[in-house]
Enzyme design. Structure first.
Site, mmCIF file in Angstrom:
data_model
loop_
_atom_site.group_PDB
_atom_site.id
_atom_site.type_symbol
_atom_site.label_atom_id
_atom_site.label_comp_id
_atom_site.label_asym_id
_atom_site.label_seq_id
_atom_site.Cartn_x
_atom_site.Cartn_y
_atom_site.Cartn_z
ATOM 1 N N LYS A 154 0.013 4.228 -0.192
ATOM 2 C CA LYS A 154 -0.699 5.385 0.388
ATOM 3 C C LYS A 154 -0.540 6.588 -0.551
ATOM 4 O O LYS A 154 -0.339 6.400 -1.739
ATOM 5 C CB LYS A 154 -0.207 5.693 1.795
ATOM 6 C CG LYS A 154 -0.052 4.438 2.655
ATOM 7 C CD LYS A 154 0.130 4.739 4.093
ATOM 8 C CE LYS A 154 0.459 3.470 4.842
ATOM 9 N NZ LYS A 154 0.158 3.530 6.233
ATOM 10 N N GLU A 168 -6.795 4.209 7.840
ATOM 11 C CA GLU A 168 -6.671 5.655 7.620
ATOM 12 C C GLU A 168 -7.968 6.223 7.048
ATOM 13 O O GLU A 168 -8.303 7.377 7.281
ATOM 14 C CB GLU A 168 -5.454 5.946 6.725
ATOM 15 C CG GLU A 168 -4.164 5.767 7.516
ATOM 16 C CD GLU A 168 -2.978 5.295 6.714
ATOM 17 O OE1 GLU A 168 -2.990 5.389 5.481
ATOM 18 O OE2 GLU A 168 -2.027 4.806 7.348
ATOM 19 N N GLU A 201 -5.091 -5.377 10.488
ATOM 20 C CA GLU A 201 -4.083 -4.348 10.716
ATOM 21 C C GLU A 201 -4.414 -3.571 11.988
ATOM 22 O O GLU A 201 -5.223 -2.627 11.949
ATOM 23 C CB GLU A 201 -4.052 -3.361 9.545
ATOM 24 C CG GLU A 201 -3.772 -4.012 8.213
ATOM 25 C CD GLU A 201 -3.251 -2.987 7.219
ATOM 26 O OE1 GLU A 201 -2.103 -3.125 6.787
ATOM 27 O OE2 GLU A 201 -3.982 -2.035 6.896
ATOM 28 N N SER A 222 3.662 -2.239 10.335
ATOM 29 C CA SER A 222 5.110 -2.155 10.551
ATOM 30 C C SER A 222 5.868 -3.435 10.177
ATOM 31 O O SER A 222 6.861 -3.789 10.811
ATOM 32 C CB SER A 222 5.420 -1.740 11.990
ATOM 33 O OG SER A 222 4.916 -0.438 12.222
ATOM 34 N N ASN A 268 0.865 -1.183 0.000
ATOM 35 C CA ASN A 268 0.000 0.000 0.000
ATOM 36 C C ASN A 268 0.901 1.232 0.000
ATOM 37 O O ASN A 268 1.503 1.550 1.016
ATOM 38 C CB ASN A 268 -0.890 -0.043 1.253
ATOM 39 C CG ASN A 268 -1.687 1.230 1.439
ATOM 40 O OD1 ASN A 268 -1.828 2.027 0.502
ATOM 41 N ND2 ASN A 268 -2.214 1.427 2.632
ATOM 42 N N HIS A 296 -9.341 0.581 4.832
ATOM 43 C CA HIS A 296 -8.053 0.861 5.474
ATOM 44 C C HIS A 296 -8.283 1.762 6.685
ATOM 45 O O HIS A 296 -9.125 2.658 6.651
ATOM 46 C CB HIS A 296 -7.087 1.523 4.484
ATOM 47 C CG HIS A 296 -5.694 1.556 5.037
ATOM 48 N ND1 HIS A 296 -5.298 2.524 5.925
ATOM 49 C CD2 HIS A 296 -4.641 0.732 4.872
ATOM 50 C CE1 HIS A 296 -4.038 2.288 6.269
ATOM 51 N NE2 HIS A 296 -3.618 1.200 5.646
ATOM 52 N N GLY A 308 2.445 2.073 10.675
ATOM 53 C CA GLY A 308 3.334 3.223 10.514
ATOM 54 C C GLY A 308 4.042 3.650 11.783
ATOM 55 O O GLY A 308 4.619 4.732 11.839
HETATM 56 C C1 PEP Z 1 -0.650 -0.070 5.855
HETATM 57 O O1 PEP Z 1 -0.737 1.104 5.538
HETATM 58 O O2 PEP Z 1 -1.504 -0.860 5.473
HETATM 59 C C2 PEP Z 1 0.464 -0.502 6.702
HETATM 60 C C3 PEP Z 1 0.464 -1.709 7.169
HETATM 61 O O3 PEP Z 1 1.454 0.433 6.930
HETATM 62 P P1 PEP Z 1 2.913 0.164 7.566
HETATM 63 O O4 PEP Z 1 3.444 -1.118 6.968
HETATM 64 O O5 PEP Z 1 3.723 1.348 7.188
HETATM 65 O O6 PEP Z 1 2.738 0.027 9.049
#
Ligand code: PEP
Length: 248
Positions: free
Chosen positions: A12, A97, A165, A211, A10, A95, A171
């Site tokens: 973003k 976000e 997630e 992460s 992703n 997601h 992040g």
């Molecule tokens: C994501 O945005 O789906 C995600 C898992 O981000 P990150 O790997 O940066 O934590």
């Protein structure tokens, strides 16, 4: 039943024509394992670019968002028909976000998921709890609520991949431990058995996201209910390839 290992990237709202071209060119030069399904989700502006530049047969392209209605007077939105027209076969929905910043509801996400599936896209459906929810001990209740909104209106899950997630891990550099992630994935699958049936629940891939990087991905290797990863930050870096190869 063996579930095919899956790695999503992703991007973003990151990247430019130049940096995204470099990411795809790097993937093109790699000897990627044939048995791993990879889906990269660039910003929608660059879907066309990635579709055209991608030379890897195991890498597909997805959108990060989709609308719950056909193309029309919906300023700023992206409809499933356009995503397909651009050559992408997948979309993310739900997601965190979008759930937390854009305030998308479970029902709206479920409608988008259904619309996308009904019109030929495959969907990576993201779920997960916030830190407060985890501290209150309601992780599974939150995931179940997010999943139930979808299973209420979607009966065929063959084109759905679930990405668990935890919001506190996205992040932050603070990934869930493989044991904690496995425990939640197992509970999510048990919940799916009750709502969509044993066969579909066992066939549905459940990804871990939060992460994941080129170093820690391998630590999740032996966890039976972790069928891959959804990767944010590290999908923009060469270490994404290590994540794709982490099950070898
Ligand atoms: C994501 O945005 O789906 C995600 C898992 O981000 P990150 O790997 O940066 O934590």
């Amino acid at each position: 039943m063996a579930r095919q290992f899956f790695v999503g990237g992703n991007f973003k709202a990151n990247g430019t024509k130049s940096s995204i071209t470099q990411i795809v060119e790097n993937l093109n030069t790699q000897d990627l394992p044939k048995e791993v399904e990879v889906v990269v989700c660039p910003p929608s502006l660059y879907i066309d670019l990635v579709v055209k530049e991608n030379k890897q047969p195991t890498v597909q392209v997805g959108a990060q968002n989709v609308f719950n209605k056909p193309c029309g007077a919906f300023t700023g939105e992206l409809c499933a028909e356009q995503i397909l027209d651009a050559g992408a076969k997948w979309t993310l929905t739900g997601h965190s976000e979008r759930r937390t910043i854009i305030k998308e509801s479970d029902e709206f996400i479920a409608e988008k998921t259904k619309y996308a599936l009904d019109h030929g896209l495959s969907v990576i459906l993201c779920i997960g709890e916030t830190l407060e929810e985890r501290k209150s001990g309601i992780t599974l209740q939150v995931c179940a609520r997010q999943l139930d909104a979808v299973s209420k209106i979607v009966s065929d899950w063959s084109k759905v991949v679930v990405a668990y997630e935890p919001v506190w891990a996205i992040g932050t550099g603070l990934a869930a431990t493989p044991d904690d992630a496995q425990e939640t994935h197992k509970e999510i699958r048990e919940h799916l058995v009750k709502t969509i049936g044993k066969d579909q629940a066992e066939a549905t891939r459940i990804l871990y996201g939060g992460s994941v990087n080129g170093k820690n991905a391998v630590e999740f290797k032996d966890k039976p209910d972790i069928d891959g990863f959804l990767v944010g930050g590290a999908s923009l870096k060469p270490e994404f390839v290590n994540i794709i190869k982490s099950r070898l």
